[in-house]
Design a protein around this motif. Structure first.
Motif, PDB file in Angstrom:
ATOM      1  N   PHE A 157     -98.998  49.143  49.569  1.00 43.16           N
ATOM      2  CA  PHE A 157     -98.340  48.437  50.662  1.00 43.16           C
ATOM      3  C   PHE A 157     -98.263  49.326  51.903  1.00 43.16           C
ATOM      4  CE2 PHE A 157     -94.462  47.652  53.093  1.00 43.16           C
ATOM      5  CZ  PHE A 157     -94.659  46.329  53.465  1.00 43.16           C
ATOM      6  N   THR A 158     -97.795  50.551  51.724  1.00 43.41           N
ATOM      7  CA  THR A 158     -97.627  51.477  52.851  1.00 43.41           C
ATOM      8  C   THR A 158     -98.967  51.783  53.510  1.00 43.41           C
ATOM      9  OG1 THR A 158     -95.718  52.465  51.749  1.00 43.41           O
ATOM     10  CG2 THR A 158     -96.728  53.740  53.523  1.00 43.41           C
ATOM     11  N   LYS A 159    -100.008  51.966  52.688  1.00 38.01           N
ATOM     12  CA  LYS A 159    -101.327  52.334  53.203  1.00 38.01           C
ATOM     13  C   LYS A 159    -101.920  51.237  54.091  1.00 38.01           C
ATOM     14  CE  LYS A 159    -104.902  52.479  50.367  1.00 38.01           C
ATOM     15  NZ  LYS A 159    -105.830  52.920  49.310  1.00 38.01           N
ATOM     16  N   LEU A 160    -101.685  49.970  53.730  1.00 43.63           N
ATOM     17  CA  LEU A 160    -102.339  48.869  54.443  1.00 43.63           C
ATOM     18  C   LEU A 160    -101.425  48.093  55.386  1.00 43.63           C
ATOM     19  CD1 LEU A 160    -104.582  47.423  51.571  1.00 43.63           C
ATOM     20  CD2 LEU A 160    -105.237  48.946  53.438  1.00 43.63           C
ATOM     21  N   TYR A 161    -100.107  48.196  55.200  1.00 44.60           N
ATOM     22  CA  TYR A 161     -99.187  47.402  56.034  1.00 44.60           C
ATOM     23  C   TYR A 161     -99.091  47.957  57.459  1.00 44.60           C
ATOM     24  CZ  TYR A 161     -94.776  45.463  57.779  1.00 44.60           C
ATOM     25  OH  TYR A 161     -93.824  44.848  58.551  1.00 44.60           O
ATOM     26  N   PHE A 162     -98.794  49.237  57.595  1.00 44.71           N
ATOM     27  CA  PHE A 162     -98.514  49.790  58.917  1.00 44.71           C
ATOM     28  C   PHE A 162     -99.725  49.786  59.859  1.00 44.71           C
ATOM     29  CE2 PHE A 162     -95.126  51.630  56.247  1.00 44.71           C
ATOM     30  CZ  PHE A 162     -94.047  51.079  56.916  1.00 44.71           C
ATOM     31  N   VAL A 198     -89.656  48.029  43.139  1.00 47.07           N
ATOM     32  CA  VAL A 198     -89.653  48.340  44.574  1.00 47.07           C
ATOM     33  C   VAL A 198     -89.717  47.102  45.460  1.00 47.07           C
ATOM     34  CG1 VAL A 198     -90.756  50.572  44.123  1.00 47.07           C
ATOM     35  CG2 VAL A 198     -92.165  48.608  44.791  1.00 47.07           C
ATOM     36  N   SER A 199     -89.669  45.903  44.886  1.00 48.73           N
ATOM     37  CA  SER A 199     -89.771  44.694  45.712  1.00 48.73           C
ATOM     38  C   SER A 199     -88.705  44.628  46.804  1.00 48.73           C
ATOM     39  CB  SER A 199     -89.733  43.439  44.844  1.00 48.73           C
ATOM     40  OG  SER A 199     -88.661  43.464  43.947  1.00 48.73           O
ATOM     41  N   PRO A 200     -87.446  45.085  46.567  1.00 47.29           N
ATOM     42  CA  PRO A 200     -86.477  45.081  47.677  1.00 47.29           C
ATOM     43  C   PRO A 200     -86.922  45.943  48.863  1.00 47.29           C
ATOM     44  CG  PRO A 200     -85.345  45.374  45.584  1.00 47.29           C
ATOM     45  CD  PRO A 200     -86.808  45.519  45.311  1.00 47.29           C
ATOM     46  N   LEU A 201     -87.622  47.053  48.583  1.00 44.14           N
ATOM     47  CA  LEU A 201     -88.095  47.912  49.663  1.00 44.14           C
ATOM     48  C   LEU A 201     -89.175  47.204  50.477  1.00 44.14           C
ATOM     49  CD1 LEU A 201     -88.406  51.311  47.727  1.00 44.14           C
ATOM     50  CD2 LEU A 201     -86.491  50.489  49.107  1.00 44.14           C
ATOM     51  N   VAL A 202     -90.049  46.469  49.791  1.00 43.93           N
ATOM     52  CA  VAL A 202     -91.105  45.724  50.489  1.00 43.93           C
ATOM     53  C   VAL A 202     -90.490  44.624  51.355  1.00 43.93           C
ATOM     54  CG1 VAL A 202     -93.105  44.218  50.174  1.00 43.93           C
ATOM     55  CG2 VAL A 202     -92.825  46.248  48.720  1.00 43.93           C
ATOM     56  N   ILE A 203     -89.590  43.826  50.765  1.00 48.88           N
ATOM     57  CA  ILE A 203     -88.960  42.719  51.494  1.00 48.88           C
ATOM     58  C   ILE A 203     -88.179  43.240  52.696  1.00 48.88           C
ATOM     59  CG2 ILE A 203     -87.237  40.889  51.348  1.00 48.88           C
ATOM     60  CD1 ILE A 203     -89.800  40.145  50.013  1.00 48.88           C
ATOM     61  N   GLU A 204     -87.480  44.378  52.525  1.00 51.37           N
ATOM     62  CA  GLU A 204     -86.681  44.941  53.630  1.00 51.37           C
ATOM     63  C   GLU A 204     -87.574  45.277  54.819  1.00 51.37           C
ATOM     64  OE1 GLU A 204     -85.108  47.841  56.259  1.00 51.37           O
ATOM     65  OE2 GLU A 204     -86.577  48.420  54.721  1.00 51.37           O
ATOM     66  N   ARG A 205     -88.756  45.805  54.553  1.00 51.39           N
ATOM     67  CA  ARG A 205     -89.661  46.148  55.650  1.00 51.39           C
ATOM     68  C   ARG A 205     -90.224  44.896  56.318  1.00 51.39           C
ATOM     69  NH1 ARG A 205     -89.130  50.302  52.473  1.00 51.39           N
ATOM     70  NH2 ARG A 205     -89.633  52.431  53.146  1.00 51.39           N
ATOM     71  N   LEU A 206     -90.486  43.877  55.524  1.00 49.67           N
ATOM     72  CA  LEU A 206     -91.037  42.645  56.091  1.00 49.67           C
ATOM     73  C   LEU A 206     -90.013  41.892  56.937  1.00 49.67           C
ATOM     74  CD1 LEU A 206     -93.071  41.279  53.033  1.00 49.67           C
ATOM     75  CD2 LEU A 206     -93.932  42.555  55.000  1.00 49.67           C
ATOM     76  N   HIS A 235    -102.898  43.716  49.439  1.00 46.18           N
ATOM     77  CA  HIS A 235    -102.575  43.311  48.066  1.00 46.18           C
ATOM     78  C   HIS A 235    -101.637  44.344  47.460  1.00 46.18           C
ATOM     79  CE1 HIS A 235    -103.237  43.097  43.624  1.00 46.18           C
ATOM     80  NE2 HIS A 235    -103.090  41.811  43.893  1.00 46.18           N
ATOM     81  N   ILE A 236    -100.628  43.873  46.718  1.00 44.36           N
ATOM     82  CA  ILE A 236     -99.686  44.770  46.037  1.00 44.36           C
ATOM     83  C   ILE A 236     -99.911  44.609  44.533  1.00 44.36           C
ATOM     84  CG2 ILE A 236     -97.272  45.434  45.744  1.00 44.36           C
ATOM     85  CD1 ILE A 236     -96.633  44.115  48.380  1.00 44.36           C
ATOM     86  N   PRO A 237    -100.490  45.592  43.856  1.00 46.76           N
ATOM     87  CA  PRO A 237    -100.830  45.443  42.441  1.00 46.76           C
ATOM     88  C   PRO A 237     -99.640  45.452  41.493  1.00 46.76           C
ATOM     89  CG  PRO A 237    -101.336  47.660  43.179  1.00 46.76           C
ATOM     90  CD  PRO A 237    -100.939  46.895  44.402  1.00 46.76           C
ATOM     91  N   ASP A 238     -98.559  46.128  41.882  1.00 49.15           N
ATOM     92  CA  ASP A 238     -97.345  46.160  41.061  1.00 49.15           C
ATOM     93  C   ASP A 238     -96.175  46.531  41.950  1.00 49.15           C
ATOM     94  OD1 ASP A 238     -97.103  49.056  41.300  1.00 49.15           O
ATOM     95  OD2 ASP A 238     -98.721  49.202  39.845  1.00 49.15           O
ATOM     96  N   GLY A 279     -97.914  50.393  43.658  1.00 43.61           N
ATOM     97  CA  GLY A 279     -97.826  49.221  44.521  1.00 43.61           C
ATOM     98  C   GLY A 279     -97.218  49.548  45.870  1.00 43.61           C
ATOM     99  N   LEU A 280     -96.182  50.386  45.872  1.00 42.43           N
ATOM    100  CA  LEU A 280     -95.553  50.792  47.137  1.00 42.43           C
ATOM    101  C   LEU A 280     -96.539  51.600  47.982  1.00 42.43           C
ATOM    102  CD1 LEU A 280     -92.904  50.633  48.712  1.00 42.43           C
ATOM    103  CD2 LEU A 280     -92.205  52.768  47.627  1.00 42.43           C
ATOM    104  N   ASN A 281     -97.349  52.421  47.320  1.00 43.62           N
ATOM    105  CA  ASN A 281     -98.367  53.185  48.049  1.00 43.62           C
ATOM    106  C   ASN A 281     -99.402  52.269  48.695  1.00 43.62           C
ATOM    107  OD1 ASN A 281     -97.150  55.591  47.368  1.00 43.62           O
ATOM    108  ND2 ASN A 281     -98.512  56.020  45.652  1.00 43.62           N
TER     109      ASN A 281
END
Length: 538
Positions: free
Chosen positions: A459-464, A484-492, A447-450, A455-457
């Motif tokens: 994502f990083t903690k649970l995605y990898f 930071v949504s572009p950073l999330v989308i870029e990784r996905l 889950h990404i709260p913001d 929110g980036l933290n």
């Protein structure tokens, strides 16, 4: 540089490097600037990614060809140093001999007497007349050169030690005030300040440290502001608040009129809106009233990210309530409080610690709280009456497995100021467990709260850790927004470029953090779909 005489613009730096905080030296011989020319990549620990930080140093551009280079090799000829010191003493003697301006002399007369600075610029070859000062790469600002000394503020990544996002970006954060001696080729860190300003004659300095100001002689060593603080306590003034609020209202209206992205104001009759809400101005009696009124006015534009905030308000200190990270019910007979649920936490993190699960706190679900700091809870209207002002302080709880004093024991706990991180953690873990159970562990969840740092933290903690699952649910319900949504989308959306394998080894992607559910199955690309506030990667 722009020449007023011939109305021509000349580039004094090349286009490859960013430059900022530009200033002329006091004698007009040099142009000083901060420029990002230090490339030292920092690689991520969680993924193979690089960023560039602390790229700036201070540079000097020699404006005229016949001016001595500021950092040229110095003569080591015997007697040169003594000759320089003699000239400095001679200069000091002349300054002492020169009569001080009388108190009756007008400022204009002193201004005329001041030596005129002539700035000579030779455009030809100016790109080659740039020198770098040997200082630590960082972020530099407020550069001023007085005689042969350069004053400046410096911050580096190592200075960002706070967890508060606002403090990291605030303009009032502290920086290192430094001075570089061109003669000694040496830097001295004078102290930490919020800002500073040097007087026009280069003899005095105004420094701001937190909320205090001091005026001192231009420092050569560590800052000494004691006994030099400005006494501002008596600088009070009477304000006509209603006139001030009136002015703010119309200035805000004009700001949107002149700078809103759509000249047609999204079809709104902007003058009519001004008059409509201005009719309520006589009834504004608090800064919050004005903020509300401005919000209603700007809301007529029907556009996102048009925020209203700020303003002076009386500071009301808040007394923090101590929270135990648990849910309770009251025993009707004894009035003791039963622990119905203890929220799990991450006790190694001060922001997500759960007080009743700390080491040495021997309590469990089903236990009763009999007293707080020696006061029986039976006489309290509410359990939290005994926890007022106890956040992050030691509290003694008397607990028992039954609602009585018989066999009760005392435990020491440190209540938290906020339970919301614990509820959030429990909710996310519940969702992870549910998805794991329903998919046999083949689908991941996060889950990404913001879309800010928190929110980036998350994502990083649970995605990898879940990157080798067959699919992933990215839940963005209730997202607070951000950048930071572009950073999330870029990784996905990262594509698989190459696979490497060694004898008797397992295939590995060329980038360990590429999303790839099954290395044995070739796929051209992943697919991101949206469903009910979630992103699902297939």
């Amino acid at each position: 540089l722009y020449s007023v005489a011939n109305k021509r613009q000349t580039s004094v730096t090349d286009e490859w490097y960013g430059s900022t905080n530009v200033a002329f030296s006091d004698d007009g011989k040099y142009l000083l600037l901060a420029s990002a020319r230090d490339f030292k990549p920092t690689f991520g620990a969680e993924e193979f990614e690089n960023v560039y930080l602390d790229m700036e140093r201070i540079y000097l551009i020699t404006l005229a060809k016949d001016t001595e280079p500021p950092l040229a090799p110095r003569s080591d000829e015997v007697g040169k140093a003594e000759e320089k010191r003699a000239k400095e003493k001679e200069k000091e003697g002349e300054e002492k001999k020169s009569p001080s301006p009388s108190p009756s002399a007008s400022p204009r007369a002193a201004e005329i007497k001041k030596k005129l600075v002539v700035v000579k610029v030779d455009v030809d070859g100016i790109h080659d007349r740039i020198s770098g000062v040997e200082v630590v790469p960082g972020n530099y600002s407020n550069i001023r050169m007085v005689d042969d000394r350069i004053f400046y503020l410096r911050r580096t990544v190592a200075d960002d030690t706070t967890d508060d996002e606002g403090d990291q970006d605030g303009r009032d954060r502290k920086a290192h005030l430094c001075v570089y001696s061109m003669e000694d080729r040496k830097e001295t860190v004078l102290g930490d300040v919020n800002s500073y300003q040097i007087s026009d004659d280069g003899k005095r300095m105004l420094v701001k440290i937190k909320k205090d100001y001091a005026i001192i002689d231009l420092p050569k060593d560590k800052l000494e502001t004691k006994d030099h603080e400005l006494k501002l306590a008596g600088l009070d003034m009477q304000l006509d608040k209603h006139a001030e609020w009136n002015q703010i209202y119309f200035e805000c209206w004009r700001q949107m009129r002149d700078f809103f992205y759509a000249p047609n104001m999204n079809g709104s009759d902007w003058k009519a809106m001004r008059d409509k809400y201005a009719a309520l101005l006589p009834f504004v009696n608090h800064r919050n009233d004005l903020t509300y009124l401005l919000g209603e006015l700007i809301g007529e534009l029907n556009s996102g990210h048009t925020y209203v905030g700020g303003g002076e308000r009386p500071e009301t200190p808040r007394i923090k309530l101590g929270l135990l990270g648990a849910e309770f019910s009251r025993d009707p007979a004894s009035k003791a409080y039963r622990i119905d649920r203890i929220l799990p936490g991450e006790n190694w993190d001060k922001h997500t610690r759960s007080p009743l699960t700390a080491q040495g706190v021997n309590v469990k679900v089903g236990d009763y709280i009999i007293a707080i700091n020696g006061t029986p809870v039976s006489g309290m209207a509410n359990l939290y009456d005994g926890l007022i002002g106890t956040a992050d302080k030691q509290v003694i709880l008397r607990v028992n497995s039954r609602p009585s004093e018989d066999g009760a024991r005392d435990v020491t706990v440190v209540p938290a100021a906020d339970e919301s991180p614990l509820y959030y953690l429990a909710w996310v873990q519940k969702n992870i467990d549910y998805v794991t159970k329903k998919t046999n562990g083949e689908v991941g969840y996060l889950h990404i709260p913001d879309m800010g740092r928190p929110g980036l933290n998350e994502f990083t903690k649970l995605y990898f850790p879940q990157i080798r699952k067959k699919a992933l649910i990215v839940d963005v319900r209730g997202n607070g927004g951000g950048f930071v949504s572009p950073l999330v989308i870029e990784r996905l959306r990262r594509a698989l470029l190459m696979i490497g394998i060694a004898r008797n080894g397992m295939p590995q992607t060329s980038r360990q953090t590429n999303w790839l559910a099954d290395l044995g199955r070739r796929r051209r690309h992943s697919r991101i779909t949206a469903a009910g506030g979630r992103w699902i990667i297939l």
